[in-house]
Scaffold this motif. Structure first.
Motif, PDB file in Angstrom:
ATOM      1  N   VAL A 297      36.765  46.967  33.711  1.00 45.40           N
ATOM      2  CA  VAL A 297      36.727  45.612  34.275  1.00 45.40           C
ATOM      3  C   VAL A 297      35.661  44.773  33.569  1.00 45.40           C
ATOM      4  N   THR A 298      34.474  45.350  33.384  1.00 46.18           N
ATOM      5  CA  THR A 298      33.378  44.600  32.756  1.00 46.18           C
ATOM      6  C   THR A 298      33.696  44.252  31.312  1.00 46.18           C
ATOM      7  N   LEU A 299      34.284  45.208  30.570  1.00 43.59           N
ATOM      8  CA  LEU A 299      34.593  44.956  29.161  1.00 43.59           C
ATOM      9  C   LEU A 299      35.670  43.886  29.018  1.00 43.59           C
ATOM     10  N   VAL A 300      36.747  43.971  29.802  1.00 42.01           N
ATOM     11  CA  VAL A 300      37.820  42.977  29.721  1.00 42.01           C
ATOM     12  C   VAL A 300      37.309  41.615  30.172  1.00 42.01           C
ATOM     13  N   ARG A 301      36.381  41.595  31.106  1.00 40.03           N
ATOM     14  CA  ARG A 301      35.801  40.330  31.553  1.00 40.03           C
ATOM     15  C   ARG A 301      34.931  39.703  30.478  1.00 40.03           C
ATOM     16  N   ILE A 356      42.356  46.313  34.280  1.00 43.45           N
ATOM     17  CA  ILE A 356      42.523  45.232  33.299  1.00 43.45           C
ATOM     18  C   ILE A 356      42.867  43.920  33.994  1.00 43.45           C
ATOM     19  N   ALA A 357      43.721  43.987  35.019  1.00 48.14           N
ATOM     20  CA  ALA A 357      44.085  42.766  35.741  1.00 48.14           C
ATOM     21  C   ALA A 357      42.868  42.143  36.424  1.00 48.14           C
ATOM     22  N   ILE A 358      42.035  42.985  37.040  1.00 44.88           N
ATOM     23  CA  ILE A 358      40.824  42.459  37.688  1.00 44.88           C
ATOM     24  C   ILE A 358      39.902  41.834  36.654  1.00 44.88           C
ATOM     25  N   GLY A 359      39.739  42.514  35.509  1.00 46.48           N
ATOM     26  CA  GLY A 359      38.885  41.971  34.460  1.00 46.48           C
ATOM     27  C   GLY A 359      39.388  40.646  33.928  1.00 46.48           C
ATOM     28  N   MET A 360      40.698  40.532  33.723  1.00 45.38           N
ATOM     29  CA  MET A 360      41.253  39.265  33.230  1.00 45.38           C
ATOM     30  C   MET A 360      41.133  38.164  34.276  1.00 45.38           C
ATOM     31  N   PHE A 361      41.299  38.521  35.559  1.00 44.56           N
ATOM     32  CA  PHE A 361      41.113  37.520  36.616  1.00 44.56           C
ATOM     33  C   PHE A 361      39.668  37.012  36.628  1.00 44.56           C
ATOM     34  N   LEU A 362      38.710  37.934  36.542  1.00 40.48           N
ATOM     35  CA  LEU A 362      37.309  37.518  36.542  1.00 40.48           C
ATOM     36  C   LEU A 362      36.979  36.698  35.297  1.00 40.48           C
ATOM     37  N   ARG A 363      37.575  37.078  34.161  1.00 40.13           N
ATOM     38  CA  ARG A 363      37.357  36.312  32.933  1.00 40.13           C
ATOM     39  C   ARG A 363      37.894  34.890  33.089  1.00 40.13           C
TER      40      ARG A 363
END
Length: 595
Positions: A297-301, A356-363
Motif C-alpha cells: 500500500v505504501t509503495l503504490v501510494r 494495490i487498490a488501497i494504495g492507488m486510492f490513497l495516491r
C-alpha cells in the motif's frame, strides 16, 4: 474561484481524535477493548464455569486507570499500580479465576501496556531515586502476578524464561525511551523535532499499527505454546512490523526489507519443527502478511504502479517460496495438489489486489489534496497581489498625483508670484515625504515586518474615519478646495472605515487628475440605516488632454473591488451639472473580506 475544501473523511476524524487523546492513551484503550472482548468470550465459552472470567476485569480496569493517572503523577501511580498487581493476584488466586497470558505469562495485554507506560512516565518525569523505587515496585508487582496467579498448569521453565525475556525487553525499552526524554535544554528542540516526526508517522499509520499489534499478540501466544523454538520467527515478524510502520520514509527499501525478513522466516521455519499455528495463512505468519500488505500500500501510494511492479514481484516470489516450504508439514507437498495451489494463488492475488487498490486510492486522494492546496495557495497569492495593487494605486498614487498637481501649479505661477511657487514646493515636499512613508509601510508589510495589530498591507487602517477624512482633505494634495459634510458614529467597523477612506482618497485623486477647471469638491459621509453612504462630487469638466503621468484605468476597478468585498454598491459617472460624482453604500455588518 477557489475550490471547496474536501469533506472530513472518517479517517481524518479518527486521526484528529487520536491526536487529541495521544498515542499512549489510544494504545491503552485498544488493549482494554481487546481484553474486554477476550474476557467476555471466555466467560461464556464451554471451558470452566461461566462468568468466572469476569473476575479479571477489576484488576484490568485498575491498571488502566493507573496508567492514565501516571501522565500527571507518575511515581504515585506506579506505586498504586504495583499494589494493584499484588492485590488482584491474591484476589484471582483466592477466587480461582483463570488468568490468561499475553506478552507476559498470567498478565493481560492491558496490564502489560499499562505497566510499560507507567515505567516510561516514571523514567521520564520523576527524579532518578524516586523513579528507581517506583519502577522496582512495578517489577516486583509484575513478578508476583506472573508467579502467583492461578494457572491451569504449572509454569514450565520455557514459560518462565520467555516471561523474563519479554519483561526485560519491555522494561529496558520503556526506561531508555523515558530517560531519553530527560535530555538537556540545548537538545530539546532536536528531540522535539524527532518526536514530531515519529508522531506524524504514527498518526498516518494508525490502521496498520493496530492490525500489526493484534497479529503480534497472537504470535506471542503461539510462541508461549511452541516454546523457545518459535523465537526466530517471532523476531522476523517483529522486524517486518517495524519496517512496515517506517515504510513511508523509504517505501522501496522497506518493500525489500520485508521481503528479506519473510524469506529468512520461511527458510528457518522447517528446521524449527513448529506447530500448525505457525503454518496458517499459507505458511506465512500473520504479522508478516499484514506487514507485506502495508508495504505494498505504501509503495503504490508513493510511486506510480509501473515503477512499483518489480519490487511487488519480488515480494510475491518470496510469498510463493514461503507457501511451498511451510504450507504443510511435508515440504513441497503443496505442489502435488493443483486445486490447493489454485486456492493459494486466488487468496494471494486477492490480497495483493486489495493492497494495490488501497494504495492507488490513497495516491489519488493525496493528489486531490495537493491540487486543492495548490489552488488555495494560488487564490491566496492572487488576493494578496490584488490587495497590494489597490494599496499602491490608492495610497502611493494619491500622493504622487498631489506632487504632480502642485508641481504644475508652481510652474504656472512661479514667474508671476514666486511666493506661491515656494509654498507649492513645500507642499510637494510634504507629499513626497508621505509617499515615501507609504512605500516603506508597504515594503515592511510585504517583508512580514509589520508591527503587531497592523492589518493586511496597510498600517493606516482607520479607527476614526471622521478624523482621517479631515486629515486627508487638509493635505489638499489634489489641489481643489474640498468641503466635508460628516455624520459618522465613532464605532464604525474597522474594514468599513478603511475601505471608505480609500474610496474618498481615490475619488479626490481623480478630481485632481481629471476634473478640468474644478473650483470645489464636496465629500459627504453619513450613516443611513445599516449602511455607510459616501458621496464625492466636483464641479469640473472632463479634461480634453491626457492628464500628467497618464491614467492606468485601474482607479474605478480598485474602487469596485473594495466595495464588492464588503457586498456594497458603487455608482460613478457624470452628474446633471456636468461634474463627476462617485457614490458608495457600504453595509456596516462585517460580511465581507477585508481588502
Amino acid at each position: 474561484m477557489s475550490q471547496a475544501p474536501p469533506s472530513s473523511s472518517f479517517s481524518t476524524r479518527v486521526t484528529e481524535v487520536v491526536r487529541r487523546l495521544g498515542m499512549p492513551v489510544v494504545v491503552l484503550l485498544s488493549a482494554l477493548m481487546f481484553d474486554l472482548a477476550f474476557v467476555t468470550n471466555a466467560a461464556f465459552d464451554e471451558i470452566g464455569p461461566r462468568w468466572v472470567d469476569f473476575e479479571l476485569l477489576p484488576g484490568i480496569f485498575a491498571m488502566a486507570g493507573c496508567a492514565i493517572w501516571a501522565r500527571r503523577r507518575a511515581a504515585v501511580a506506579a506505586m498504586v499500580g504495583a499494589f494493584a498487581l499484588a492485590f488482584f493476584t491474591i484476589f484471582i488466586r483466592y477466587l480461582h479465576a483463570p488468568a490468561y497470558s499475553s506478552v507476559l505469562a498470567n498478565l493481560s495485554i492491558t496490564e502489560v501496556v499499562a505497566g510499560t507506560q507507567m515505567v516510561y512516565y516514571a523514567a521520564r518525569k520523576v527524579r532518578p531515586g524516586v523513579a528507581f523505587a517506583a519502577i522496582s515496585s512495578l517489577v516486583v508487582g509484575a513478578l508476583i502476578a506472573v508467579f502467583g496467579r492461578y494457572p491451569y498448569g504449572d509454569l514450565s521453565y520455557s514459560t518462565i524464561a520467555q516471561a523474563l525475556l519479554f519483561g526485560s525487553v519491555l522494561l529496558i525499552a520503556a526506561v531508555v525511551i523515558g530517560v531519553s526524554g530527560r535530555t538537556r535544554t540545548v537538545q530539546r528542540e532536536q528531540r522535539l523535532r524527532r518526536l514530531r516526526r515519529v508522531n506524524a508517522l504514527a498518526m498516518g499509520q494508525w490502521p496498520l499499527i493496530g492490525l500489526l499489534a493484534i497479529t503480534l499478540l497472537f504470535e506471542f501466544g503461539f510462541t508461549y505454546d511452541g516454546g523457545a523454538s518459535g523465537f526466530p520467527v517471532l523476531f522476523c515478524s517483529i522486524g517486518a512490523a517495524v519496517v512496515a510502520v517506517l515504510s513511508p520514509r523509504r517505501p522501496g527499501d522497506a518493500m525489500l526489507g520485508v521481503a528479506g525478513l519473510m524469506l529468512l522466516s520461511a527458510l528457518v521455519t522447517p528446521w524449527l519443527r513448529l506447530g500448525y499455528e505457525y503454518r496458517i495463512a499459507a505458511g506465512i505468519p500473520p504479522t508478516q502478511v499484514v506487514a507485506g500488505i502495508g508495504v505494498v500500500v505504501t509503495l503504490v501510494r508513493a510511486v506510480p504502479l509501473v515503477k512499483a511492479w518489480p519490487r511487488i514481484a519480488v515480494l510475491s516470489a518470496v510469498v510463493a517460496i514461503g507457501t511451498i516450504l511451510n504450507a504443510h508439514r511435508s515440504t513441497f507437498s503443496v505442489l502435488s495438489d493443483p486445486q490447493e495451489i489454485g486456492s493459494y494463488v486466488v487468496v494471494a492475488g486477492l490480497l495483493l489486489g486489495i493492497a494495490i487498490a488501497i494504495g492507488m486510492f490513497l495516491r489519488s486522494r493525496d493528489s486531490e489534496r495537493t491540487q486543492v492546496m495548490k489552488a488555495a495557495v494560488t487564490d491566496a497569492q492572487t488576493t494578496e497581489r490584488m490587495a497590494l495593487a489597490r494599496e499602491l494605486h490608492d495610497v502611493v498614487a494619491h500622493h504622487v498625483t498631489g506632487i504632480v498637481v502642485q508641481a504644475q501649479a508652481a510652474r504656472m505661477m512661479g514667474e508671476k508670484n514666486p511666493q506661491l511657487a515656494l509654498e507649492a514646493m513645500g507642499r510637494i515636499e510634504d507629499a513626497g515625504t508621505e509617499a515615501l512613508a507609504a512605500m516603506r509601510r508597504l515594503v515592511r508589510s510585504m517583508r512580514g515586518d509589520a508591527p503587531a495589530g497592523a492589518s493586511d498591507l496597510s498600517e493606516q487602517a482607520t479607527t476614526d474615519l471622521a478624523a482621517d477624512l479631515r486629515k486627508l482633505v487638509d493635505g489638499a494634495n489634489h489641489g481643489v478646495k474640498t468641503t466635508l459634510v460628516l455624520d459618522l458614529p465613532p464605532d464604525l467597523p474597522h474594514e468599513v472605515g478603511r475601505s471608505a477612506l480609500r474610496l474618498v482618497q481615490e475619488s479626490l485623486t481623480n478630481v485632481g487628475k481629471h476634473a478640468a477647471d474644478a473650483t470645489e469638491a464636496l465629500v459627504h459621509a453619513e450613516v443611513t440605516g445599516r449602511e455607510l453612504h459616501l458621496s464625492v462630487r466636483d464641479d469640473g469638466r472632463e479634461k480634453a488632454h491626457r492628464p500628467a503621468g497618464g491614467s492606468g484605468g485601474y482607479g474605478l476597478v480598485g474602487m469596485r473591488e473594495r466595495v464588492a468585498l464588503l457586498h456594497g454598491r458603487l455608482t460613478a459617472g457624470r452628474g446633471p451639472d456636468g461634474g463627476w460624482r462617485v457614490e458608495a453604500w457600504l453595509p456596516l455588518e462585517a460580511n465581507g473580506d477585508d481588502g
